[in-house]
Design a protein around this motif. Structure first.
Motif, PDB file in Angstrom:
ATOM      1  N   GLU A  22      -5.890   0.578   4.341  1.00  0.00           N
ATOM      2  CA  GLU A  22      -6.181  -0.336   3.526  1.00  0.00           C
ATOM      3  C   GLU A  22      -5.637  -1.303   4.505  1.00  0.00           C
ATOM      4  O   GLU A  22      -5.144  -2.630   3.889  1.00  0.00           O
ATOM      5  CB  GLU A  22      -5.571  -0.138   2.389  1.00  0.00           C
ATOM      6  N   ALA A  23      -4.713  -1.027   5.718  1.00  0.00           N
ATOM      7  CA  ALA A  23      -3.246  -1.584   6.063  1.00  0.00           C
ATOM      8  C   ALA A  23      -2.111  -1.075   7.718  1.00  0.00           C
ATOM      9  O   ALA A  23      -2.103   0.518   7.454  1.00  0.00           O
ATOM     10  CB  ALA A  23      -2.001  -1.814   5.228  1.00  0.00           C
ATOM     11  N   PHE A  24      -1.898  -1.645   8.271  1.00  0.00           N
ATOM     12  CA  PHE A  24      -1.178  -0.606   9.016  1.00  0.00           C
ATOM     13  C   PHE A  24      -0.231  -2.019   9.764  1.00  0.00           C
ATOM     14  O   PHE A  24      -0.258  -3.148   9.634  1.00  0.00           O
ATOM     15  CB  PHE A  24      -2.423  -0.227  10.716  1.00  0.00           C
ATOM     16  N   ARG A  25       0.637  -1.902   9.747  1.00  0.00           N
ATOM     17  CA  ARG A  25       1.311  -2.339  10.867  1.00  0.00           C
ATOM     18  C   ARG A  25       2.065  -1.756  12.184  1.00  0.00           C
ATOM     19  O   ARG A  25       2.520  -0.357  11.876  1.00  0.00           O
ATOM     20  CB  ARG A  25       2.466  -2.870   9.988  1.00  0.00           C
ATOM     21  N   PHE A  26       1.980  -2.334  13.317  1.00  0.00           N
ATOM     22  CA  PHE A  26       2.986  -1.550  14.254  1.00  0.00           C
ATOM     23  C   PHE A  26       3.499  -2.982  15.313  1.00  0.00           C
ATOM     24  O   PHE A  26       3.404  -3.726  15.608  1.00  0.00           O
ATOM     25  CB  PHE A  26       1.834  -1.593  15.346  1.00  0.00           C
ATOM     26  N   GLY A  27       4.886  -1.971  15.157  1.00  0.00           N
ATOM     27  CA  GLY A  27       5.952  -3.116  16.641  1.00  0.00           C
ATOM     28  C   GLY A  27       6.660  -2.235  17.574  1.00  0.00           C
ATOM     29  O   GLY A  27       6.178  -0.759  17.420  1.00  0.00           O
ATOM     30  N   VAL A  86       0.920  -1.276  -0.013  1.00  0.00           N
ATOM     31  CA  VAL A  86       0.027  -0.057   0.160  1.00  0.00           C
ATOM     32  C   VAL A  86       0.949   1.260  -0.415  1.00  0.00           C
ATOM     33  O   VAL A  86       1.008   2.267  -0.669  1.00  0.00           O
ATOM     34  CB  VAL A  86      -0.977  -0.155   1.223  1.00  0.00           C
ATOM     35  N   LEU A  87       2.357   1.488   0.829  1.00  0.00           N
ATOM     36  CA  LEU A  87       2.970   2.599   0.701  1.00  0.00           C
ATOM     37  C   LEU A  87       2.926   2.797  -0.629  1.00  0.00           C
ATOM     38  O   LEU A  87       3.440   3.799  -0.887  1.00  0.00           O
ATOM     39  CB  LEU A  87       3.794   2.364   1.434  1.00  0.00           C
ATOM     40  N   ALA A  88       4.118   1.409  -1.226  1.00  0.00           N
ATOM     41  CA  ALA A  88       4.702   1.918  -2.445  1.00  0.00           C
ATOM     42  C   ALA A  88       3.817   1.994  -3.784  1.00  0.00           C
ATOM     43  O   ALA A  88       3.820   3.040  -4.688  1.00  0.00           O
ATOM     44  CB  ALA A  88       5.106   0.421  -3.094  1.00  0.00           C
ATOM     45  N   ASP A  89       2.143   2.017  -3.349  1.00  0.00           N
ATOM     46  CA  ASP A  89       1.347   3.051  -4.433  1.00  0.00           C
ATOM     47  C   ASP A  89       0.222   4.414  -3.406  1.00  0.00           C
ATOM     48  O   ASP A  89      -0.238   5.216  -4.886  1.00  0.00           O
ATOM     49  CB  ASP A  89      -0.147   1.467  -4.123  1.00  0.00           C
ATOM     50  N   CYS A  90       1.388   4.627  -2.267  1.00  0.00           N
ATOM     51  CA  CYS A  90       0.993   5.888  -2.344  1.00  0.00           C
ATOM     52  C   CYS A  90       1.697   7.188  -2.908  1.00  0.00           C
ATOM     53  O   CYS A  90       2.425   7.270  -3.220  1.00  0.00           O
ATOM     54  CB  CYS A  90       1.057   5.685  -0.677  1.00  0.00           C
ATOM     55  N   ASP A  91       1.100   8.041  -3.177  1.00  0.00           N
ATOM     56  CA  ASP A  91       1.475   9.303  -3.634  1.00  0.00           C
ATOM     57  C   ASP A  91       2.538   9.984  -3.481  1.00  0.00           C
ATOM     58  O   ASP A  91       3.521  10.351  -3.340  1.00  0.00           O
ATOM     59  CB  ASP A  91       0.018  10.153  -4.308  1.00  0.00           C
ATOM     60  N   ILE A  92       1.976  10.362  -1.077  1.00  0.00           N
ATOM     61  CA  ILE A  92       2.812  10.440  -0.751  1.00  0.00           C
ATOM     62  C   ILE A  92       3.792  10.102   0.545  1.00  0.00           C
ATOM     63  O   ILE A  92       2.338   9.117   0.914  1.00  0.00           O
ATOM     64  CB  ILE A  92       2.756  12.062  -0.043  1.00  0.00           C
ATOM     65  N   VAL A  93       4.940   9.103   1.267  1.00  0.00           N
ATOM     66  CA  VAL A  93       4.884   9.055   2.800  1.00  0.00           C
ATOM     67  C   VAL A  93       5.499   9.836   2.819  1.00  0.00           C
ATOM     68  O   VAL A  93       6.888  10.847   2.843  1.00  0.00           O
ATOM     69  CB  VAL A  93       5.364   7.468   1.604  1.00  0.00           C
ATOM     70  N   HIS A 131       8.837   5.793  15.432  1.00  0.00           N
ATOM     71  CA  HIS A 131       9.168   6.122  14.083  1.00  0.00           C
ATOM     72  C   HIS A 131       8.478   5.733  13.275  1.00  0.00           C
ATOM     73  O   HIS A 131       7.347   4.382  13.604  1.00  0.00           O
ATOM     74  CB  HIS A 131      10.174   4.631  13.736  1.00  0.00           C
ATOM     75  N   LEU A 132       7.596   6.706  12.142  1.00  0.00           N
ATOM     76  CA  LEU A 132       6.092   6.219  11.150  1.00  0.00           C
ATOM     77  C   LEU A 132       6.382   6.428  10.592  1.00  0.00           C
ATOM     78  O   LEU A 132       7.276   7.266   9.791  1.00  0.00           O
ATOM     79  CB  LEU A 132       5.357   6.582  12.711  1.00  0.00           C
ATOM     80  N   ARG A 133       5.891   5.751   9.126  1.00  0.00           N
ATOM     81  CA  ARG A 133       5.113   6.197   7.974  1.00  0.00           C
ATOM     82  C   ARG A 133       4.371   6.675   7.377  1.00  0.00           C
ATOM     83  O   ARG A 133       3.190   5.193   7.609  1.00  0.00           O
ATOM     84  CB  ARG A 133       6.173   4.387   6.944  1.00  0.00           C
ATOM     85  N   LEU A 134       3.287   7.566   7.012  1.00  0.00           N
ATOM     86  CA  LEU A 134       2.655   7.547   7.133  1.00  0.00           C
ATOM     87  C   LEU A 134       2.220   7.388   5.511  1.00  0.00           C
ATOM     88  O   LEU A 134       2.530   8.520   4.423  1.00  0.00           O
ATOM     89  CB  LEU A 134       1.615   8.777   7.654  1.00  0.00           C
ATOM     90  N   GLY A 135       1.400   6.670   4.661  1.00  0.00           N
ATOM     91  CA  GLY A 135       1.248   6.595   3.347  1.00  0.00           C
ATOM     92  C   GLY A 135      -0.461   7.452   2.667  1.00  0.00           C
ATOM     93  O   GLY A 135      -1.383   7.230   3.730  1.00  0.00           O
ATOM     94  N   ALA A 136      -0.225   8.300   1.806  1.00  0.00           N
ATOM     95  CA  ALA A 136      -1.742   8.822   1.391  1.00  0.00           C
ATOM     96  C   ALA A 136      -2.090   8.829   0.737  1.00  0.00           C
ATOM     97  O   ALA A 136      -0.613   9.225  -0.493  1.00  0.00           O
ATOM     98  CB  ALA A 136      -1.661  10.120   2.062  1.00  0.00           C
ATOM     99  N   ASN A 137      -3.345   9.083  -0.508  1.00  0.00           N
ATOM    100  CA  ASN A 137      -2.975  10.567  -1.848  1.00  0.00           C
ATOM    101  C   ASN A 137      -3.090  11.858  -1.708  1.00  0.00           C
ATOM    102  O   ASN A 137      -3.193  12.012  -1.030  1.00  0.00           O
ATOM    103  CB  ASN A 137      -4.392   9.425  -2.621  1.00  0.00           C
ATOM    104  N   ARG A 138      -2.464  12.086  -3.094  1.00  0.00           N
ATOM    105  CA  ARG A 138      -2.855  14.099  -2.899  1.00  0.00           C
ATOM    106  C   ARG A 138      -4.355  14.441  -2.736  1.00  0.00           C
ATOM    107  O   ARG A 138      -4.651  15.312  -1.792  1.00  0.00           O
ATOM    108  CB  ARG A 138      -2.781  14.221  -4.892  1.00  0.00           C
ATOM    109  N   ASP A 139      -5.340  13.316  -2.635  1.00  0.00           N
ATOM    110  CA  ASP A 139      -6.312  13.680  -2.191  1.00  0.00           C
ATOM    111  C   ASP A 139      -6.257  13.836  -0.560  1.00  0.00           C
ATOM    112  O   ASP A 139      -8.295  14.304   0.353  1.00  0.00           O
ATOM    113  CB  ASP A 139      -7.370  13.417  -2.834  1.00  0.00           C
ATOM    114  N   GLY A 140      -5.830  13.693   0.131  1.00  0.00           N
ATOM    115  CA  GLY A 140      -6.081  13.186   1.418  1.00  0.00           C
ATOM    116  C   GLY A 140      -6.514  11.990   2.039  1.00  0.00           C
ATOM    117  O   GLY A 140      -6.001  12.255   3.629  1.00  0.00           O
ATOM    118  N   HIS A 141      -6.693  10.941   1.380  1.00  0.00           N
ATOM    119  CA  HIS A 141      -6.632   9.958   1.553  1.00  0.00           C
ATOM    120  C   HIS A 141      -5.972   9.156   2.206  1.00  0.00           C
ATOM    121  O   HIS A 141      -4.803   8.878   1.427  1.00  0.00           O
ATOM    122  CB  HIS A 141      -7.570   8.747   0.446  1.00  0.00           C
TER     123      HIS A 141
END
Lengths: 762, 154
Positions: A353-358, A184-191, A304-314
Motif C-alpha cells: 500500500e505504501a513504500f518509502r526509500f531513502g 500504513v505501518l501504524a495500521d499493521c498487525d506486525i512491524v 535499515h528497513l521496516r516491514l509492515g504486515a498483517n497477521r494473515d501475511g499480507h
C-alpha cells in the motif's frame, strides 16, 4: 507457457570464440599487445589519508632503464570520474591522475615507466616521499558531517544533481516514495524493524585490470584495454588527459572476465599518460594485489528497513533506508544505491500500500567502490528477502506461501520501479517450478543428521533490470559481403558472457542464414557504432534490439536494390534465404548478386546501422532455494544443493544463459559465506591476495540446477529480457534463511562465517 | 645463467636470471596459453607439466626446469581438442582466461584416472578456480565427454 520456436534463437550454440579460448590461443591483452612497451608501475600510498609533503624522484630516475617518473606535479589539473556511465555522469568528478591528497591506502602516489619490470620495481623503492598523515574516516556511520573531509577540494564537481555535498562527505542523498508509509505501518498487525549489512566484495575476475597504449601512425593515442566500456573510456581519457576524443581510439581484445569491475576505467589513465608524455608504447598490468586493494569492489551497504504486515501475511508497507559506503572516490556511488530499493521493494508490489526509500552515500578513506554484478540490487534484496523470511518465520507461515500471496505479477504497474509496467513476468511460475524441483515440501522441514549436523533449507526471490531506461544506447551495424555473408559490428563488449554469439544468433535469425555466416566485430571506438557498453544487464535487451532493427533495415535496402535491378515495384519482391525473389515471374537476385551490384557503379551501401534505447527496463525474475548442512559445533556450513528457476524472457542461448546463472549463484554463495573486503584498524586492506580473499572452489558449491520459466517481453528482441546480473541475488538471503532454520539465529551481516555461527553472533 | 628446457618437445636454450619464473619463461617463449591469475599459487591458471606432472608455473623457478621437459597447452592441442568441445557445448568456456589451466589439469586427471567419478573430478580440479562458470558446466562437459568415449568404445 513456452515461447515461439525459432531456427537459431533459443538454441544452445557454441560461443564463436569457444575453441580459441579452450585451446589457449593468444587472444587477451597481454598476449596481443606488441612487445617492447614501457612497463608502467604505480607507487601507492601506505596510508589511508595523507598529504604528500615532499616527493623526490632523483634517485629513481638514475636507475638504468627508467624512462620516466611522474608525480602530482606533472599531471593535468582537471578533475574527472572513471565510472563508465552515460554523460553527464551521476558520479562526481573527484579524481586527478595523481593527487597530492591521498585518500585511501593504495591511492597512486607516482607513476614509474621503465624498460623492464625489474627496473620499474627498483625505481619504485627509490622514490622518497614524506607524508603528512591525516586523521582518516574509516567508519561509514560517522562519515556524514565528519569534521575530516575526504574531498575538501574547491574543484569537486558533480555533473548531475544527486544531493551530494563534498563539505559533508556526502556523494548523494535522496528520499522518495509512494503512499503514506507511517500511516500504513501504524495500521499493521506486525512491524519488523531490522538492519542488514553487506560488505564490499571483489569481482575477482581471473584477468586483472590491464591496458596497453601507443601512438598510431597518425599520432593518435591507441588504447587497447580490457574494458566493458570502450566509448566511455574514450570520453574519460579525453577529459583526464586534456586531448580531443578524435585523437583517441579505444579497443578491447577478448576480456578475461569483468562482472562490472571493468565498467570503471580503473587503470587506463596511467599508461595513456605515459605514452602521451614519452611518445612510447606503455603497458600496465595490475597485480592481483592491486586488483584487490585498488580495484572497484561492491559498495558496502547497511540497509535499515521496516516491514509492515498483517497477521494473515499480507505485506502492506516497506520503509527502506540505505547507507552506502563509496570509499575514497564516488564511482557509481549515486546509482548503485538506487537499486537497493528500486529493485527490491517492487518484488512485493502485490499487496503493497505504501513504500518509502531513502539513502545516503558517503565518502570514507577506504578503497573506492564501483560496479559489481547486481549493482546495489544484490544488497537491497539481501535485506528485503531476509526480512520477508523473518516475517514468515515469525507468523509461522511457509515462506513460499507468503511470497505467493504478495509477489508482483504480470500486468501490474510497479510504483517502486519508477512506475514501469510488468509486461512479462513468470515469477509465480518460477516459484511453483522451483518448489517442485527442490522438493520444498520435504526439504523445508529441519532435519537433525546426528553429531551436531543439521540440514535445512531457505528461499529467496530476485529481480533486476534489463538496461537503464531512457539512458542506455545499443547500436549495431550489419553489412552484406559479396559471398552473401554478413559482418555485424557492435560496440558492446563480450567479456565472456557470449554476447558476440547471441547477437550473431539474432542476426542469423533475422537474415535467415546460418550463424556461421555472421562475423562479429567489437569493440573499437573507431569502427563500432556507439554503444554505452556492456553493463546494466543491457546487451541482450538493448543491443539485441538494435541488431533486430538493423537487420530489418538492411533487408529493406536489399529489397529496394533488387526491385530496382529487376525493374519492378518494391512491393513486388520478397527477401528469402537464397536472395530476393520476384514471386510474379520467379526471377531471383542472390545475395551475392546484390552485393556485387552494390560494388559496381552503385550509390547504395548495403549496410544498416541502428541505435536503440528503451523507455522501460523490464525486470527478469528468479527464485532460488538452498539446502545447507550446518555443523552446529564448528559452525561450518556446506551448501548441498541449489536450485533456481529464472524468467529472463526468451533465453537466446539457453546453455549460455544457464552458465550465467550457475556462475552468478556460485559468486552469490561466496558473498554469503566467505567473501569480504576488510581493513585493519589503521585502514589498511587485509585481503591482499587469493590466500586471504577466498573464492568458492568447486568443492564449496554443492550441486546446482537451473531451469527457465519463459515469459515473452514485448519490448525485447524475440521476447528476451536480461540474465547477467539477477543471478547473483538469491544465494545470500536463501542461505541466511537456511542457516536460521538450522541454528535458530538470523545472521543479518554477511559473510556468515563459521565463527559467527559457532559463536551464535548476530 | 643458461638453461635448456625441452619445451613442448623442442629444446630451448636461453639466458635467464636466477629469479625468472617458469611462468614468465614459457610466456616469453611463445606459450601464451599459460596465464597468471594470482601470483600466489592459489588459482591454478598457470598450470604446466614439468616432466608430465602438473605444477604451478608461477611458483617454479625457470632454473629448476633446466634439463627437464615442460609441456603447455600449446603442446597438447590434439589431446585437448578431444574433449574441450564438450565444454564448449555447455557454454562453460565463458571468459576463457582460466581455461588453459583447467584443460591442463583435466588432461592430467584423465591420464591418471581415465574413468573418474564426479567427486574425483571435483576433488582433482579443486585448485583450478573459475569465476565465471560456477563449475557445474565444466563438470557436465567432462561427464559428457566420458560418456561419449564409453559409447564410442562399445
Amino acid at each position: 507457457m513456452s515461447g515461439k520456436s525459432y531456427r537459431v534463437v533459443g538454441h544452445s550454440l557454441r560461443k564463436k570464440d569457444a575453441m580459441s579460448l579452450l585451446l589457449g590461443k593468444p587472444v587477451y591483452l597481454d598476449d596481443v599487445a606488441p612487445k617492447g612497451a614501457l612497463v608502467v608501475k604505480l607507487l601507492r600510498s601506505p596510508h589511508p589519508h595523507a598529504l604528500i609533503e615532499t616527493i623526490d624522484t632523483t634517485n629513481a630516475l638514475k636507475v638504468p632503464g627508467v624512462a620516466a617518473v611522474y608525480t602530482y606535479k606533472d599531471v593535468p589539473k582537471t578533475r574527472f570520474a572513471i565510472a563508465g556511465q552515460t554523460y553527464p555522469e551521476p558520479s562526481p568528478y573527484d579524481r586527478l591522475i595523481l593527487d597530492r591528497h591521498l585518500r585511501f591506502a593504495g591511492d597512486p602516489v607516482a607513476i614509474i615507466a621503465a624498460e623492464t619490470d625489474a627496473a620499474a620495481a627498483r625505481a619504485m623503492k627509490l622514490i622518497k616521499v614524506t607524508y603528512k598523515i591525516l586523521p582518516a574516516v574509516l567508519d561509514p556511520h560517522t562519515a556524514k558531517d565528519n569534521p575530516v573531509l575526504v574531498h575538501p577540494e574547491e574543484d569537486w564537481f558533480p555533473p548531475c544533481n544527486v544531493g551530494g555535498d563534498n563539505r559533508r562527505n556526502l556523494v548523494a542523498s535522496e528520499v522518495g516514495g509512494d503512499g503514506d508509509v507511517e500511516a500504513v505501518l501504524a495500521d499493521c498487525d506486525i512491524v519488523l524493524d531490522r538492519t542488514y549489512h553487506t560488505p564490499a566484495c571483489n569481482q575477482a575476475m581471473m584477468e586483472t585490470f590491464r591496458t596497453y597504449t601507443a601512438l598510431d601512425g597518425y599520432g593518435r593515442l591507441r588504447v587497447l584495454s580490457s574494458t566493458q566500456i570502450v566509448f566511455h573510456a574514450r570520453r574519460i581519457l579525453s577529459r583526464a588527459l586534456g586531448i580531443p576524443k578524435s585523437r583517441i581510439r579505444v579497443e578491447k581484445p577478448r576480456i578475461g572476465g569483468g562482472f562490472g569491475a571493468k565498467q570503471t576505467a580503473v587503470c587506463e589513465v596511467y599508461p595513456a599518460f605515459v605514452t602521451l608524455m614519452t611518445g612510447r608504447p606503455a603497458k600496465l598490468i595490475y597485480t592481483r594485489e592491486e586488483s584487490q586493494i585498488a580495484g572497484s569492489p561492491r559498495h558496502e551497504m547497511e540497509v535499515h528497513l521496516r516491514l509492515g504486515a498483517n497477521r494473515d501475511g499480507h505485506i502492506r508497507a516497506l520503509d527502506v533506508f540505505t547507507l552506502s559506503n563509496t570509499g575514497a572516490y564516488g564511482e557509481h556511488g549515486p546509482t548503485t544505491v538506487g537499486l537497493s530499493g528500486h529493485k527490491s521493494i517492487p518484488l512485493y508490489t502485490g499487496g503493497l500500500e505504501a513504500f518509502r526509500f531513502g539513502f545516503d552515500v558517503v565518502y570514507t578513506n577506504l578503497q573506492p567502490a564501483g560496479a559489481y554484478r547486481g549493482y546495489g540490487a544484490t544488497q537491497g534484496i539481501f535485506a528485503v528477502e531476509s526480512a520477508v523470511n523473518e516475517l514468515a518465520e515469525t507468523l509461522g507461515m511457509d515462506p513460499t506461501a507468503i511470497r505467493e500471496q504478495n509477489m508482483v505479477r504480470e500486468g501490474m504497474r510497479m510504483p517502486a520501479y519508477y512506475g514501469e509496467p510488468n509486461n512479462a513476468c513468470a515469477l509465480d511460475r518460477c516459484m511453483a517450478r522451483c518448489k517442485e524441483l527442490f522438493d520444498w515440501e520435504h526439504r523445508y522441514p529441519v532435519r537433525d543428521m546426528g553429531d551436531g549436523r543439521v540440514r535445512a533449507a531457505g528461499v529467496a526471490m530476485a529481480m533486476q533490470g534489463s538496461c537503464i531506461s531512457n539512458v542506455d544506447v545499443g547500436s549495431a551495424t550489419i553489412k552484406l559481403n559479396e559471398d552473401g555473408g554478413y559482418n555485424l559490428l557492435i560496440g558492446a563488449a563480450d567479456m565472456g558472457t557470449g554476447c558476440d554469439t547471441i547477437l550473431a544468433q539474432m542476426a542469423a535469425e533475422c537474415m535467415d542464414c546460418p550463424v556461421e555466416d555472421v562475423a562479429v566485430f567489437g569493440a573499437d571506438t573507431d569502427a563500432s557504432p556507439y554503444d554505452s557498453g556492456s553493463y546494466a544487464s543491457s546487451t541482450t535487451y538493448v543491443t539485441g534490439k538494435a541488431v533486430e532493427l538493423a537487420c530489418a533495415q538492411l533487408k529493406q535496402k536489399l529489397c529496394a536494390l533488387a526491385a530496382q535491378k529487376l525493374g519492378v515495384a518494391e512491393s513486388g519482391v520478397e527477401f528469402t534465404p537464397s536472395g530476393v525473389v520476384c514471386p510474379a515471374d520467379g526471377r531471383v537476385l542472390t545475395l551475392s548478386d546484390l552485393a556485387y551490384a552494390a560494388q559496381c557503379g552503385s550509390q547504395t551501401a548495403l549496410e544498416a546501422t541502428v541505435s536503440h534505447s528503451s523507455p522501460v527496463s523490464p525486470p527478469p525474475f528468479m527464485v532460488g532455494m538452498a539446502e545447507v548442512e550446518v555443523d552446529t559445533l564448528t559452525g561450518e556450513v556446506r551448501v548441498l544443493d541449489y536450485k533456481a528457476v529464472v524468467d529472463c524472457g526468451q533465453p537466446i542461448n539457453p546453455a549460455l544463459a544457464r552458465t550465467q546463472a550457475e556462475g552468478g549463484i556460485v559468486q552469490g554463495i561466496g558473498m554469503a559465506l566467505m567473501e569480504n573486503v576488510t581493513y585493519d584498524r589503521h585502514g589498511k586492506p587485509v585481503e591482499r591476495s587469493f590466500l586471504q580473499y577466498r573464492l568458492p572452489t568447486r568443492l564449496d558449491m554443492g550441486h546446482l540446477q537451473v531451469e527457465f520459466e519463459q515469459s515473452n517481453e514485448p519490448t525485447g528482441p524475440f521476447g528476451a529480457k536480461s540474465i547477467g546480473e539477477i543471478v547473483i541475488n538469491t544465494p545470500s538471503p536463501a542461505i541466511a534463511h537456511a542457516i536460521y532454520r538450522a541454528t535458530g539465529v538470523w545472521h543479518r551481516s554477511l559473510p556468515i562465517t563459521p565463527e559467527k555461527i559457532a559463536m551464535g553472533k548476530q | 645463467m643458461t638453461i635448456t628446457i625441452q619445451l613442448n618437445g623442442r629444446p630451448v636454450t636461453a639466458e635467464v636470471s636466477p629469479d625468472t619464473l617458469l611462468l614468465d619463461f614459457v610466456r616469453a617463449h611463445g606459450c601464451a596459453s599459460v596465464k597468471c591469475g594470482c601470483e600466489t599459487a592459489g588459482c591454478g591458471l598457470c598450470t604446466v607439466f614439468l616432466d608430465d606432472v602438473p605444477v604451478l608455473s608461477c611458483s617454479v623457478l625457470a632454473a629448476r626446469a633446466d634439463g627437464h621437459s615442460v609441456t603447455t597447452l600449446e603442446g597438447l592441442q590434439d589431446e585437448a581438442a578431444e574433449f574441450v568441445g564438450f565444454i564448449a557445448d555447455q557454454g562453460a568456456d565463458q571468459c576463457g582466461f582460466c581455461n588453459p589451466g583447467f584443460v591442463m589439469n583435466t588432461i592430467a586427471l584423465l591420464r591418471d584416472n581415465p574413468d573418474p567419478t564426479d567427486e574425483e573430478i571435483r576433488s582433482y580440479l579443486a585448485g583450478n578456480l573459475c569465476r565465471c562458470s560456477g563449475y557445474e558446466g565444466q563438470l557436465r562437459g567432462i561427464r559428457s565427454f566420458l560418456n561419449s568415449r564409453k559409447e564410442g568404445a562399445q
